[in-house]
Write an enzyme that holds these catalytic residues in place. Structure first.
Site, PDB file in Angstrom:
ATOM      1  N   SER A 156       0.829  -1.202   0.000  1.00 53.77           N
ATOM      2  CA  SER A 156       0.000   0.000   0.000  1.00 53.77           C
ATOM      3  C   SER A 156       0.863   1.251   0.000  1.00 53.77           C
ATOM      4  CB  SER A 156      -0.903   0.003   1.246  1.00 53.77           C
ATOM      5  OG  SER A 156      -1.519   1.264   1.422  1.00 53.77           O
ATOM      6  N   TYR A 204      -2.572  -0.188  10.048  1.00 51.56           N
ATOM      7  CA  TYR A 204      -2.722  -0.768   8.707  1.00 51.56           C
ATOM      8  C   TYR A 204      -1.425  -0.619   7.914  1.00 51.56           C
ATOM      9  CZ  TYR A 204      -4.058  -1.136   3.813  1.00 51.56           C
ATOM     10  OH  TYR A 204      -4.115  -1.477   2.483  1.00 51.56           O
TER      11      TYR A 204
END
Length: 330
Positions: free
Chosen positions: A127, A152
């Site tokens: 990501s 995350y």
């Protein structure tokens, strides 16, 4: 070839599995079908896939160690595209344990399956969030990523390090893809493009964080899938090439983004143009875990594959809005 696609009922997983099936590959998709967002939307995606003769589906949680071991042993996949994860920055602030289960334990299970079953290439989702508060733009794959600002992001960076370790120890070719704000038809309801479109069409206000002083490198789903498909066909070389000899492992990382950041207010303007409806905007402060901008340097991807994402924002937004209106009968 025989592929495992994890997260096949998810946004990127669905599109990737469909593309592989259309290319004639055998694809087994797995997903745990959790209720982080609409299970009905996930089932609708799967209904599109189940019509493909070379696609099969198993409901399976990647955090289930025994179940994943049996899956790998039984099916003997040639390549794995790992797109299952617990997504969402803000959700990780309230539900940290599900990120540890899916993104850490689940990823170990994927790595172990590849290790013990001769998988020739593991491609996995990372990501743009790993760049944290990086002030250097555009974000390049050799930038420092030591300071994630959400759990995350930390789990995604951990995945990169874990994959490198397995590549080094067991010579498993691994490629991590840092996705930049993916949007398009069949997109996730928890992401801004979907939430903004829904609110605008329902004449509801939308929250604009950091008072609109944010930008994102919005990347259309077809471009992301094209990058995935091209990369899966380019496993990292072993240590017979100078770069890998220095690195010591058949492991690589790439950004997949448009390479053209857009201010959040301009993105809302694209949705307004596509819907013909003016948004009701509520300006809000920056939220914990958010970053002010993302911007992908995709030169490494282009050098390796000859491909750069190119779908213009207004074209991509219009396609998404058209899908949304058709799917929800607006």
């Amino acid at each position: 070839m025989k592929f495992l696609v994890t997260g096949a009922a998810g946004f990127i997983g669905f599109h990737t599995a469909m593309r592989l099936c259309q290319a004639g590959h055998q694809v087994l998709g797995i997903d745990n079908l959790n209720d982080y967002y609409s299970v009905e939307l996930k089932q609708a995606r799967l209904s599109q896939l189940t019509g493909m003769p070379n696609f099969s589906f198993i409901q399976q949680d990647i955090a289930d160690r025994d179940g994943m071991q049996v899956l790998f042993q039984k099916h003997q996949f040639e390549r794995v595209i790992h797109l299952a994860a617990q997504a969402g920055v803000r959700y990780s602030l309230e539900n940290p344990h599900v990120y540890a289960d899916a993104n850490l334990s689940g990823f170990v299970n994927i790595l172990e399956g590849c290790r013990h079953n001769a998988v020739s290439h593991l491609v996995y989702a990372s990501s743009s969030s790993v760049y944290g508060m990086n002030s250097k733009v555009p974000f390049a794959i050799d930038d420092a990523v030591d300071c994630p600002i959400s759990l995350y992001a930390a789990t995604k960076r951990a995945n990169e390090l874990m994959a490198h370790t397995y590549a080094h120890l067991y010579r498993i070719p691994t490629t991590g893809l840092r996705f930049f704000t993916v949007y398009g038809p069949w997109g996730r309801p928890d992401m801004a493009p979907f939430k903004f479109t829904k609110a605008i069409l329902d004449s509801q206000p939308i929250d604009i964080y950091n008072n609109g002083d944010m930008s994102r490198d919005f990347t259309y789903i077809d471009d992301v899938v094209e990058g995935i498909v091209r990369i899966q066909g380019c496993p990292p070389p072993y240590a017979d090439e100078s770069e890998q000899a220095r690195q010591g492992a058949p492991a690589r990382l790439f950004n997949i983004g448009l390479g053209s950041p857009v201010r959040l207010l301009d993105f809302v303007g694209c949705i307004e143009a596509a819907t013909g409806v003016q948004a009701i905007k509520h300006m809000q402060p920056m939220q914990p875990g958010d970053v002010p901008q993302t911007w992908a340097d995709t030169s490494a991807l282009a050098q390796r594959t000859g491909f750069r994402p190119e779908t213009p924002l207004q074209e991509g937004v219009t396609r998404f809005v058209d899908w949304y209106c058709d799917f929800y009968g607006v």
